[in-house]
Write an enzyme that holds these catalytic residues in place. Structure first.
Site, PDB file in Angstrom:
ATOM      1  N   GLN A   1      34.945  36.981  55.059  1.00 15.77           N
ATOM      2  CA  GLN A   1      34.042  37.963  54.457  1.00 15.77           C
ATOM      3  C   GLN A   1      33.592  37.440  53.096  1.00 15.77           C
ATOM      4  O   GLN A   1      34.433  37.204  52.218  1.00 15.77           O
ATOM      5  CB  GLN A   1      34.791  39.293  54.305  1.00 15.77           C
ATOM      6  N   GLU A  22      36.937  48.987  56.998  1.00 19.43           N
ATOM      7  CA  GLU A  22      37.841  48.179  56.204  1.00 19.43           C
ATOM      8  C   GLU A  22      38.908  49.036  55.538  1.00 19.43           C
ATOM      9  O   GLU A  22      40.074  48.683  55.500  1.00 19.43           O
ATOM     10  CB  GLU A  22      37.051  47.407  55.143  1.00 19.43           C
ATOM     11  N   ASN A  35      41.672  50.999  44.439  1.00 18.75           N
ATOM     12  CA  ASN A  35      42.064  52.402  44.593  1.00 18.75           C
ATOM     13  C   ASN A  35      41.411  53.301  43.543  1.00 18.75           C
ATOM     14  O   ASN A  35      41.215  54.491  43.784  1.00 18.75           O
ATOM     15  CB  ASN A  35      43.598  52.514  44.573  1.00 18.75           C
ATOM     16  N   GLU A  36      41.047  52.736  42.406  1.00 16.58           N
ATOM     17  CA  GLU A  36      40.320  53.544  41.414  1.00 16.58           C
ATOM     18  C   GLU A  36      38.957  53.945  41.987  1.00 16.58           C
ATOM     19  O   GLU A  36      38.523  55.095  41.853  1.00 16.58           O
ATOM     20  CB  GLU A  36      40.125  52.760  40.109  1.00 16.58           C
TER      21      GLU A  36
END
Ligand SMILES: Cc1cc2nc3c(=O)[nH]c(=O)nc-3n(C[C@H](O)[C@H](O)[C@H](O)COP(=O)(O)OP(=O)(O)OC[C@H]3O[C@@H](n4cnc5c(N)ncnc54)[C@H](O)[C@@H]3O)c2cc1C
Lengths: 391, 328
Positions: free
Chosen positions: A125, A244, A372-373
């Site tokens: 990717q 994803e 994750n933010e």
């Protein structure tokens, strides 16, 4: 609400289990982040594909079994419980393939998917760039129109396993004058050994060299390797990010298997008086159960066409599995006490199934697939309806 | 394989929600806390009419249960609206009497519970010395060792952190049954109580989150609504995350109990600790994001904030639940 597998599902489960028992290599393969391990894993993909186990949820014409999402979850549970090797084809199977199913042409599907299923072509990717991480839409690599195709230029980075992979898919700016950064992007595929491509491996935190940055200098890509409409790359790419972050990247089987191993480790090495550690073991075990049930509920919705956990809900998955993965591994290392710091290849490591490597890899979870933010922003804005703030 | 509520279950949840929304439960809790049970009793009567207590009672005794999943759905609603009273204790008492398989006792007590005429409480002394709302409940069941009795009275009310919970020690009593059947039935009742408490906690957490989201989208500081600040958003996102992943554990545990699975007790413990911690986390977040007004008892929100911690600890502390999860 029944949560029972029917007889046919159980037959399927038994079939998977028998096949794995007969085929999973008795000794673990070398890490797929190394050249030798990559080659060994590629062979394993071929073994899986020969009996049509590499892509159980795909249509049969592309090498799959036309299995439902539920069957895929069952397959994954058995796969991880059997201690089968990690999937070197993961990027292609879970990111590119869904994009092609949704946005590709029939020709692209026929050309690309069977070879992917057999592990013959392994995909990387190529989204991130040195200046474009969380703010992916700011990317600067370019695709310039030329006769019969496009010329790619610029730099991509943090591309998992690109050092050994065959081809890559990514986003490029094809219209520098578009009014918004999300517009004027095109989604393209290119060979990593094409003229004009330089691949520089980057050692990861554990030193393994499969990560890479890519330098692109007038790399020619024919029109048939554009996915979707030119200029619509952002929309095409966003149909992939849900995959994803959500289920298909991290099936619950992986965590239930790890939780089972952790429970065994606790029974063997845990001190009953250490209730603090016991509580963490319990929490990790509970977390794996919660993730499993959450996933099955999501699958139930999809199967019964009740609107699945699409879009923003996959951000819930992403945060949950990435934090769960770290908790499982940290707890295992603590249980191993003075042996916890030993790398898996250290001769005296009592770590059977790769706690050390698993731990190092788990640390990346909150960073990749959208940090994750960023996921918390998405949850707050799209699921809770809070206003957009300054980014 | 199907693992989401069906249309009927969702309709039940919706209609219960509508019923409770029209009840002014905050006023009922405030009176309850002052020892005036009138408004609370009328909520109780409407719940009985909606069939909530019959869910715990088998058909032989005028109920239509036991239906653990529907109970979980109902208790989530009771938590959302912070209904006061020994709700959990009443359904747990029903479960105990059902399991005891003593026809005379069951015929004597269960129809009253199903119809809502009888508000029961239950104290398992192995878990703690208090019965909830013993001053109003009739009967108050007590299990000590392998002995089940009905209390004759109760000691003075010991104020709880949650004004809606009135705790006292049951006193004296008449023995109803003795022996291993009592121990087994009490264990089952404790599981039912833990499941219902987990569901109730989940509902409490949902309301805390919803009210806090509403508040942060309306309160402004520094010229913008505070809900646009990332620290605020992320805390709320984590609150949602915890509740979303607790819910399938609660439903899964209810299914395991309904199916009589061997591992049901462990699944209930997992659900209890997770829902309890999620609701308590929601309470901490709600208090913090409301600022000082969140620290006042004038705000109705306080009724939910003060519920979360006792529910987290009642019918199985987090430590006890975690130990059970690993007990195998
Ligand atoms: C193991 C691994 C594998 C990867 N594989 C690939 C791959 O195969 N292909 C690929 O294209 N990429 C890959 N990546 C890259 C990954 O997608 C990026 O690392 C990720 O998107 C974050 O970008 P960044 O690293 O530039 O961090 P930055 O965007 O610079 O962020 C740095 C920190 O700032 C925080 N931050 C940034 N913006 C905000 C904001 N608005 N609010 C709050 N916090 C913010 C981030 O959350 C983070 O904590 C991989 C990364 C890792 C670690």
């Amino acid at each position: 609400m029944d949560l029972d597998f029917d007889a046919a599902d159980e037959v399927f489960r038994a079939e998977v289990r028998d096949w794995l028992a007969a085929h999973v290599p008795s000794a673990p393969l070398p890490s797929l982040e190394t050249a030798a391990g990559f080659a060994a894993h590629r062979e394993w993909e071929a073994t899986l594909a020969a009996d049509r186990w590499s892509v159980v949820s795909w249509p049969e014409e592309f090498g799959g079994r036309g299995g439902s999402l539920l069957r895929w979850l069952v397959f994954e549970e058995e796969y991880y419980a059997a201690g089968a090797p990690g999937r070197v084809s993961q990027n292609g199977i879970s990111l590119l393939a869904p994009t092609l199913f949704e946005n590709g042409t029939a020709e692209q599907r026929a050309r690309i998917l069977p070879a992917m299923a057999r592990g013959e072509v392994i995909w990387a990717q190529a989204w991130s760039e040195p200046e474009s991480g969380s703010d992916l839409a700011s990317l600067r690599s370019t695709a310039v129109r030329t006769k019969g195709g496009w010329l790619l230029g610029g730099q991509k980075t943090w591309s998992s396993r690109a050092a050994f992979a065959d081809r890559a898919f990514g986003l490029f700016r094809s219209d520098p004058d578009a009014d918004r950064p999300h517009r004027g992007l095109t989604y393209l595929m290119f060979p990593l050994d094409a003229e004009g491509v330089t691949v520089r491996p980057i050692g990861r935190l554990d030193g393994k060299p499969a990560f890479a940055e890519l330098f692109l200098d007038e790399v020619f890509v024919p029109d048939e390797d554009v996915i979707g409409e030119p200029g619509q790359g952002w929309r095409v790419a966003m149909s992939t990010t849900g995959n994803e972050r959500g289920l298909t990247l991290r099936s619950p089987g992986r965590f239930t298997a790890a939780a089972d191993r952790l429970t065994t480790l606790w029974r063997e090495h845990g001190a009953p008086a250490d209730t603090a550690l016991r509580d963490r073991v319990a929490d990790a075990v509970i977390g794996a159960r919660a993730y499993r049930l959450f996933s099955y509920r999501g699958a139930s919705h999809v199967l019964h066409d009740e609107g699945g956990p699409a879009g923003a809900a996959s951000s819930l998955n992403k945060i949950y599995w990435s934090e769960l993965d770290i908790a499982l591994h940290e707890t295992a290392l603590d249980l191993l006490g003075p042996y916890g710091e030993l790398a898996d290849h250290a001769g005296e490591s009592p770590s059977d199934g790769g706690w050390a490597e698993g731990y190092t890899f788990s640390l990346a979870g909150p960073v990749y697939a959208g940090t994750n933010e960023i996921q918390r922003d998405i949850i707050a804005e799209r699921l809770l309806g809070l206003p957009k703030g300054r980014r | 394989m199907r693992f989401f509520l069906d249309a009927e279950q969702r309709e039940f949840a919706r209609s219960l929600d509508g019923l409770l929304a029209s009840c002014d439960t905050p006023a009922a809790i405030r009176s309850w806390a002052d020892g005036d049970h009138g408004p609370g009793r009328s909520v109780w009567a409407r719940l009985a009419e909606a069939g909530v207590f019959a869910l715990a009672v088998p058909e032989t005794y005028d109920g239509f249960g036991p239906l653990p999943l529907e109970l979980a759905v109902a208790f989530e609603g009771l938590g959302r609206h912070a209904v006061p009273g020994p709700l959990v204790e009443t359904v747990a008492a029903a479960a105990l009497l059902d399991r005891l398989a003593d026809e005379r006792v069951a015929a004597d007590r269960l129809p009253g519970i199903a119809s809502g005429k009888s508000i029961a409480s239950l104290c398992l002394t192995s878990l703690g010395p208090y019965a909830l709302d013993a001053d109003l409940a009739d009967p108050v069941f007590v299990v000590e060792g392998d002995t089940l009795s009905v209390a004759a009275g109760s000691g003075p009310v010991q104020p709880s952190a949650d004004p809606g919970r009135r705790l006292s020690r049951p006193a004296g009593g008449t023995v109803l049954a003795r022996g291993p059947a009592v121990t087994a039935a009490a264990g089952y009742a404790a599981d039912v109580a833990a499941l219902a408490t987990a569901a109730q906690a989940l509902g409490v957490g949902r309301t805390l989150l919803a009210r806090t989201v509403a508040y942060v989208t309306q309160r402004t500081q520094f010229g913008v609504v505070i809900g646009s600040f990332q620290a605020v958003k992320h805390r709320l996102a984590d609150t949602l995350l915890a509740l979303e992943f607790a819910e399938p554990l609660v439903h899964g545990a209810a299914l395991a109990l309904a199916a009589g699975d061997d591992g049901a007790g462990r699944d209930i413990a997992a659900a209890k600790v997770t829902a309890g911690e999620a609701a308590y986390g929601a309470a901490r977040t709600a208090l913090q994001l409301h600022g000082a007004v969140g620290y006042t008892d004038e705000l109705d929100l306080s009724l939910w904030i003060r519920k979360a911690r006792p529910l987290r600890d009642a019918w199985g502390t987090p430590a006890a639940c975690r130990a059970r999860v690993l007990a195998g």
